[in-house]
Scaffold this motif. Structure first.
Motif, short mmCIF file in Angstrom:
data_model
loop_
_atom_site.label_atom_id
_atom_site.label_comp_id
_atom_site.label_asym_id
_atom_site.label_seq_id
_atom_site.Cartn_x
_atom_site.Cartn_y
_atom_site.Cartn_z
N ASN A 116 0.57 -1.10 0.07
CA ASN A 116 -0.13 0.14 0.38
C ASN A 116 1.37 1.27 0.60
OD1 ASN A 116 -2.25 -0.97 -0.11
ND2 ASN A 116 -2.83 -1.12 2.41
N THR A 119 2.15 1.39 -3.40
CA THR A 119 1.59 1.42 -4.59
C THR A 119 1.17 3.22 -4.48
OG1 THR A 119 -0.29 0.49 -3.62
CG2 THR A 119 1.42 -0.63 -5.08
N SER A 120 0.98 3.72 -3.38
CA SER A 120 0.45 4.85 -3.33
C SER A 120 1.38 6.35 -3.85
CB SER A 120 0.20 5.28 -2.64
OG SER A 120 0.94 5.48 -1.13
N LYS A 122 2.90 8.73 -5.60
CA LYS A 122 2.99 9.78 -7.09
C LYS A 122 3.79 9.50 -8.01
CE LYS A 122 1.93 14.20 -8.47
NZ LYS A 122 2.04 15.28 -7.88
#
Length: 146
Positions: A116, A119-120, A122
């Motif tokens: 998480n 993948t978050s 930017k």
């Protein structure tokens, strides 16, 4: 067959037809072979719901390396979780896009949290955590040169 128990399964005709079409496309030689794989997958999925289970997984990322500091942030995150990331593969897809495959080992909850986190970032366009197998905790040598 020795060590095999035969069972009967009742399915609606439409469901059986769809199942037969699907397993034919996948190259199964029999319904039994396909059902065994489905049962194994189902049991594995249940195991992968235990947040404390020690697991091996892969995280596949596609990102735009021209987007600000995405490469540096991914590298920093991997260094911060260096015990979790066992090895990685980096592929240049085109002038802008890169794919990174991370092979990881830790408790399922830690793998999910790490996936998480990265993948978050930017610039990461796609990211997916896939559980591969329960781990015996003996992967410490993977990806390290002695």
């Amino acid at each position: 067959m020795t060590g095999v128990t035969r069972i009967g399964v009742s399915l609606e005709p439409n469901l059986l037809e769809a199942f037969d079409n699907d397993i034919a496309k996948k190259g199964y030689s029999s319904r039994s072979e396909a059902l065994r794989d489905l049962v194994r997958d189902s049991l594995a999925e249940n195991e992968w719901k235990n947040e404390n289970e020690w697991m091996v997984g892969t995280i596949v990322l596609v990102y735009d390396h021209t987007a600000s500091t995405v490469g540096d942030r991914l590298t920093d995150a991997q260094h911060h979780h260096h015990g979790l990331v066992k090895t990685s593969v980096h592929v240049h897809l085109d002038d802008n896009l890169c794919m990174e495959i991370l092979i990881c080992e830790d408790k399922l909850g830690e793998l999910k949290e790490f996936a998480n986190e990265i993948t978050s970032i930017k610039g990461v366009l796609r990211g997916r955590l896939t559980m591969v197998a329960p781990s015996s905790g003996n992967m410490h040598h993977v990806g390290h040169r002695h």
